[in-house]
Design an enzyme around this catalytic site. Structure first.
Site, short mmCIF file in Angstrom:
data_model
loop_
_atom_site.label_atom_id
_atom_site.label_comp_id
_atom_site.label_asym_id
_atom_site.label_seq_id
_atom_site.Cartn_x
_atom_site.Cartn_y
_atom_site.Cartn_z
CB THR A 99 -0.96 0.01 1.20
OG1 THR A 99 -1.94 1.03 1.02
CG2 THR A 99 -0.22 0.28 2.52
CB ALA A 100 0.36 4.66 -1.27
CB VAL A 106 6.71 7.71 0.51
CG1 VAL A 106 5.47 8.58 0.33
CG2 VAL A 106 6.38 6.49 1.37
N GLY A 107 7.03 8.44 -2.96
CA GLY A 107 7.08 9.61 -3.84
C GLY A 107 8.17 9.69 -4.88
CB CYS A 131 4.79 8.59 -7.56
SG CYS A 131 4.08 8.84 -5.94
#
Length: 478
Positions: free
Chosen positions: A246-247, A296-297, A302
């Site tokens: 999951t993100a 993340v990112g 994204c």
């Protein structure tokens, strides 16, 4: 790993911000470097293909596993589709490629649509199970699309028994009109194909195989619904690694999902993420993960950082998370932000056991998308983020119209991006050559025979944007 002069800067770093200092080395050759990983996944090169719908399919999985990497199937796939894909991968040969097959009465239009499903650009014409010809793109040029492939098939091609030594196949193709050898079983049936470069690669790479000697494959599961039941079904289908994905991985719902899957004691590695902090890493490992996905990112598709401001520069995230994981006997995968072979080397230097790659592999013949051409005739494929409008729409087809409309308000990521096929590296194997040759060279500069030695011995410096730009070649001259 240490920083030059022992000074770690007080701010976070991306891959572009750092460089590796060459050290005294006794590694005489790049071929002396062992790129296998120690995280239990069985990869012999440190490459994991991200669970993106536009990237991870069965052609990609077969090809990458044959070269030692691992593909993670997307979490949106129905269990039946996963079972079919896993069964296909497990039945593939460790050396020969699976060819695209046509019947003599198929149309030239059929051939054109299928030829580029494989990087070698050849389809095998089969009659009653036996190969009778080859069709190349050149053979279709200027031909009526409704013509039959039997009329354009090349019948002068190299054949060899299945399991012929790759070097012998290489020599058979020395003066062949088509650079593809058709391998046949004892009864003359089609068994696979092998190119000259494929024969060379067979002597360089070691396939990623399970205990039964079959190619490996992984699959992802989300954190919603009955996670344990789906994980059980995936394991029973034969996947070799599970990824709970999951993100935002540092949340209670993720921890509950990991605990539920871990309690099943499935006997295969359990990866989970994504996080970017030591605390998040420790929490996921404490819940039962043996591998933590970090990032993340930084992904090319994204928009999380631009939308939310949330994330962390990837090099520092991998460095901190891998240190925390190592203290607990676990591992991390660096997920996202890779654009050059140097980035893979730097992620490994920071402590990652494997590096996840997504969009970079979307623009290859093996990715699931259709090959298209722009107005200038240049080939490309489409890629998109897994939180984008396009992905969300596919994921929510079973929801009510109201729920779909509500979820559509919270999409992140790019829905359509053209990923051009590199004219010199159109196949994923070409990119794997590009990446692994760079990482092997990194190890020789550092004096490391293994990935773990690379992390232990590497000395890093911090550079300005001008320093990074200085390292770029000038292909168009002065």
């Amino acid at each position: 790993m240490q920083f030059l002069d022992g000074q770690r800067p007080p701010y976070d770093l991306t891959y572009d911000d750092v460089f590796i200092v060459p050290s005294r080395s006794d590694v005489a050759s790049r071929f002396d470097v062992d790129l296998s990983t120690a995280d239990g996944t069985g990869t012999t090169i440190p490459v994991v293909v991200a669970n993106m719908t536009a990237v991870a399919g069965r052609r990609m999985a077969e090809t990458v596993a044959r070269r030692g990497g691992l593909v993670v199937l997307p979490q949106d796939l129905p269990i039946d589709a996963v079972k079919q894909t896993v069964g296909f991968i497990k039945s593939r040969d460790l050396v020969a490629d699976t060819p695209v097959v046509l019947a003599p009465d198929d149309s030239v239009s059929d051939a054109v649509a299928l030829i580029h499903k494989r990087a070698h650009g050849v389809a095998v014409v089969v009659f009653e199970g036996r190969p009778v010809g080859l069709v190349t793109e050149a053979a279709t040029v200027g031909v009526d699309r409704f013509a039959r492939v039997r009329d354009i098939a090349i019948t002068d091609f190299v054949t060899a028994p299945a399991h012929t030594e790759p070097r012998e196949v290489f020599e058979l193709l020395e003066h062949a009109p088509v650079d593809v050898a058709v391998l046949t079983s004892a009864d003359g049936a089609l068994a696979g194909v092998l190119t000259r470069i494929g024969a060379v690669r067979a002597g360089i790479y070691t396939p990623a195989v399970d205990a039964a000697g079959r190619l490996r494959i992984a699959a992802a599961v989300g954190i919603n619904g009955d996670v344990a039941a789906k994980a059980q079904a995936l394991a029973e289908s034969g996947v070799d690694t599970l990824v709970v994905d999951t993100a935002h991985g540092h949340q209670f719902k993720m921890l509950d999902a990991i605990k539920a899957v871990s309690s099943l004691d499935l006997g295969i590695p359990l990866a989970a993420g994504n996080v970017v902090s030591a605390e998040g890493t420790r929490d996921l490992i404490g819940a039962g993960a043996s591998i933590v996905k970090v990032g993340v990112g930084p992904g090319a598709m994204c928009t999380t950082r631009m939308m939310t401001g949330v994330g962390r520069p990837q090099f520092s995230a991998v460095l901190e998370c891998s240190s925390a994981a190592r203290e607990l006997g676990a591992h991390v995968w660096a997920d996202g932000g890779v654009r050059h072979p140097r980035d893979v080397a730097l992620a490994l230097a920071a402590g990652a056991s494997n590096v996840m790659i997504g969009s970079w592999f979307a623009g290859t013949y093996e990715s699931p998308g259709d090959l298209m051409r722009d107005r200038d005739g240049h080939p490309y494929k489409e890629s998109y983020g897994m939180a984008s409008k396009r992905a969300v729409a596919a994921r929510t087809t079973a929801d009510s119209a109201f729920d779909r409309a509500r979820k559509a308000l919270f999409e992140e990521g790019i829905s359509t991006s053209r990923m051009a096929l590199d004219p010199d590296r159109g196949g994923v194997e070409d990119l794997l050559d590009h990446i692994t040759s760079g990482v092997r060279s990194t190890c020789t500069y550092v004096g490391a025979n293994t990935i773990s030695e690379l992390h232990e011995r590497v000395v890093l410096g911090v550079q300005s944007a001008a320093g990074f730009a200085e390292g770029h070649p000038l292909p168009t001259g002065w």
